[in-house]
Scaffold this motif. Structure first.
Motif, short mmCIF file in Angstrom:
data_model
loop_
_atom_site.label_atom_id
_atom_site.label_comp_id
_atom_site.label_asym_id
_atom_site.label_seq_id
_atom_site.Cartn_x
_atom_site.Cartn_y
_atom_site.Cartn_z
N GLY A 3 0.86 -1.19 0.00
CA GLY A 3 0.00 0.00 0.00
C GLY A 3 0.88 1.22 0.00
N ASN A 4 0.35 2.31 -0.53
CA ASN A 4 1.18 3.47 -0.76
C ASN A 4 1.57 4.27 0.46
N GLY A 5 0.78 4.09 1.56
CA GLY A 5 1.14 4.85 2.74
C GLY A 5 2.51 4.45 3.19
N ASP A 6 2.91 3.20 2.85
CA ASP A 6 4.20 2.70 3.31
C ASP A 6 5.28 2.91 2.25
N ILE A 7 4.89 3.39 1.09
CA ILE A 7 5.88 3.51 0.01
C ILE A 7 6.67 4.80 0.17
N GLN A 8 7.97 4.66 0.01
CA GLN A 8 8.79 5.85 -0.18
C GLN A 8 9.19 5.82 -1.65
N TRP A 9 8.88 6.90 -2.32
CA TRP A 9 9.19 6.93 -3.75
C TRP A 9 10.58 7.51 -3.95
N CYS A 10 11.31 6.95 -4.92
CA CYS A 10 12.61 7.53 -5.22
C CYS A 10 12.77 7.69 -6.73
N PHE A 11 13.68 8.57 -7.09
CA PHE A 11 13.93 8.89 -8.50
C PHE A 11 14.61 7.70 -9.16
N SER A 12 14.20 7.40 -10.40
CA SER A 12 14.86 6.32 -11.13
C SER A 12 15.58 6.86 -12.37
N GLN A 13 14.85 7.59 -13.22
CA GLN A 13 15.44 8.08 -14.47
C GLN A 13 14.70 9.30 -14.97
N VAL A 14 15.35 10.07 -15.83
CA VAL A 14 14.61 11.10 -16.59
C VAL A 14 15.09 11.04 -18.03
N LYS A 15 14.13 11.14 -18.95
CA LYS A 15 14.45 11.12 -20.38
C LYS A 15 14.00 12.43 -20.99
N GLY A 16 14.77 12.95 -21.93
CA GLY A 16 14.35 14.18 -22.62
C GLY A 16 15.40 15.27 -22.49
N THR A 17 15.24 16.30 -23.30
CA THR A 17 16.24 17.38 -23.36
C THR A 17 16.04 18.36 -22.21
N LEU A 18 17.03 19.16 -21.95
CA LEU A 18 16.91 20.21 -20.93
C LEU A 18 15.93 21.27 -21.40
N ALA A 383 17.74 14.55 -9.89
CA ALA A 383 17.99 13.53 -10.91
C ALA A 383 19.23 12.68 -10.62
N LYS A 384 19.25 12.07 -9.44
CA LYS A 384 20.27 11.07 -9.14
C LYS A 384 19.52 9.80 -8.75
N PRO A 385 19.87 8.64 -9.34
CA PRO A 385 19.15 7.42 -9.00
C PRO A 385 19.08 7.20 -7.49
N LYS A 386 17.93 6.69 -7.05
CA LYS A 386 17.65 6.35 -5.65
C LYS A 386 17.48 7.58 -4.75
N THR A 387 17.49 8.80 -5.31
CA THR A 387 17.21 9.96 -4.46
C THR A 387 15.75 9.89 -4.00
N LEU A 388 15.54 9.99 -2.69
CA LEU A 388 14.18 9.93 -2.16
C LEU A 388 13.42 11.20 -2.52
N LEU A 389 12.14 11.04 -2.87
CA LEU A 389 11.31 12.21 -3.17
C LEU A 389 10.75 12.75 -1.86
N PHE A 437 9.75 11.32 -16.60
CA PHE A 437 10.37 10.92 -15.33
C PHE A 437 9.90 9.53 -14.96
N LEU A 438 10.82 8.71 -14.45
CA LEU A 438 10.46 7.41 -13.91
C LEU A 438 10.81 7.38 -12.43
N PHE A 439 9.82 6.99 -11.62
CA PHE A 439 10.04 6.87 -10.17
C PHE A 439 9.67 5.45 -9.77
N GLN A 440 10.26 4.99 -8.66
CA GLN A 440 9.93 3.65 -8.18
C GLN A 440 9.92 3.66 -6.67
#
Length: 443
Positions: A3-18, A383-389, A437-440
């Motif tokens: 369940g999402n209350g227990d989820i901590q989301w973190c950054f995975s990837q970003v695609k696209g130009t600046l 935008a660093k992998p595993k950075t917590l949101l 953006f991809l988050f997990q």
């Protein structure tokens, strides 16, 4: 999937130009995972489809990672001109829908305002050499020069991913197509525009059946338009469509060939205390999605997401405010046209959570079990992998706490309209302007 209350989301990837070199054509206009989540497709305003493939190492690593690499890019639609109506038809991809996989190739439907195309995406890693009647470069050999017969051989080559259009379904819509949905039978699909819904067979391009028509005989009597439509995930005879009047109609194709008479009408009576000039505009439903189980559906209006039980038409069973703090700002949002933004919504794979977008590149995740909700931001500075949101908060007046952002400081040009949730894992894809953006979940 927790369940999402227990989820901590973190950054995975970003695609696209600046952001400095963004062109209108680069803006992402739809995001869609395929049925097993190994592929993720985006469409953009330039008519391109980009398919990302799950990195096999990231899928099997412990803890697993939600990382995707570009698999195939192709131009799906070109700008056209309707000479009869003197109208330009944009190449922008409005929707992408995957078909379930039946063989090594993948199939997807993509549509702009007028034309739907069925694409086949396949891999080639072998080539045939040693033809008798043609040279290696493809030139036809002179039969007089052929003195001996060769047995052609199959040689390995570098992997090529080819996208080829298999069918083009055109000329069936007078108005702009806003939805396509593949039926659970995987043989038919629907396409919906402002006033009509058509039913197609995937093998037949030159005819479709009009199953819903809400066009009045006198266009001056027009009071509502269709905003979204979708087939039931398991029952091939059931579909739902939403309208600009805030209603959702459920139709059963077994009862009549023309579904003008709905089987069920889902509508919430309006709260008279909230009545205002903008009531009708903000009650318009911009998206409707049936749950994976087929028992519930969610509808997104301007300020909230509602969960409906298909067995109960009178009112939603859950209502989640997305950005209630904008209610006092409706006047300026009307002036800058933001009030007409069409936000989409999506279910998590196990139907326990809902995700939808907001302004300032914020997106909201609601956990139906714990009733907890999160506001998260899709921003490049994490935008660093595993950075917590970090959960974000918007304050509406008075003193602002350190981590809060004032409602007056929100950037209404940055909006998240399109989001997608992996069918079986806590991996989400969020389109922010021209970036994906991809988050997990942080396992």
């Amino acid at each position: 999937m927790a369940g999402n209350g227990d989820i901590q989301w973190c950054f995975s990837q970003v695609k696209g130009t600046l952001e400095d070199d963004v062109t209108e054509a680069d803006i992402i206009s739809c995001v869609e995972f395929n049925h097993d989540g190994d592929l993720l497709a985006t469409g953009d305003k330039g008519g391109r489809v980009v398919i990302f493939q799950r990195d096999p190492i990231s899928k099997n690593s412990i803890p697993r990672r939600g990382e995707y690499n570009v698999y195939s890019t192709f131009q799906s639609h070109e700008p056209e001109f309707d000479y009869l109506k003197s109208l330009e038809i944009e190449e922008k991809i409005n929707k992408i829908r995957w078909l379930k996989r039946k063989n090594p190739a993948h199939f997807l439907l993509s549509t702009n305002d007028k034309t739907i195309k069925l694409w086949k995406v396949s891999e080639r890693d072998k080539r045939v050499e040693g033809y008798n009647t043609k040279e290696e470069n493809g030139a036809i050999r002179d039969p007089a020069c052929i003195t001996a017969l060769r047995v052609p051989t199959i040689k390995p080559m570098e992997l090529m991913v080819e996208a080829s259009p298999r069918r083009i379904f055109a000329n069936a819509h007078t108005y702009h197509i806003n939805s396509i949905s593949v039926n659970s039978d995987q043989e038919t699909y629907l396409s919906a525009d402002d006033l009509r819904i058509n039913l197609w067979h995937l093998e037949i391009t030159d005819q479709s059946f009009n199953i819903v028509d809400i066009k009045p005989t006198n266009m001056e009597e027009l009071t509502e338009v269709i905003t979204a439509a979708e087939f039931h995930p398991a029952e091939c005879n059931v579909l739902v469509y939403s309208s600009s009047k805030g209603t959702i109609r459920l139709c059963d194709m077994r009862s009549a060939a023309l579904c003008d008479q709905h089987s069920k009408l889902f509508e919430e009576p309006e709260d008279p205390t909230n009545r205002s000039f903008f009531s009708e505009i903000i009650s318009s439903i911009s998206d409707v999605k049936l749950s994976n189980s087929g028992r519930y559906m969610i509808s997104r209006d301007y300020l909230s997401v509602k969960v409906w039980d298909l067995q109960m038409e009178t009112k939603p069973i859950e209502c989640y405010p997305v950005h209630e703090y904008l209610r006092s700002k409706l006047c300026s949002l009307y002036e800058n046209d933001c009030i007409f933004d069409k936000f989409e919504c999506c279910w998590s794979g196990n139907d326990s959570s809902i995700m939808t977008g907001s302004y300032n590149n914020f997106f909201r995740v609601f956990d139906r079990t714990t009733k907890r909700d999160l506001t998260l931001e899709a921003a490049r500075d994490i935008a660093k992998p595993k950075t917590l949101l970090k959960p974000r908060k918007v304050c509406t007046g008075g003193k602002r706490k350190k981590d809060e952002i004032s409602v007056d400081c929100l950037d209404f040009n940055k909006k998240i309209l399109h989001t997608a949730w992996h069918p079986s894992e806590n991996v989400v894809a969020v389109a922010a302007t021209n970036n994906l953006f991809l988050f997990q979940d942080k396992l």
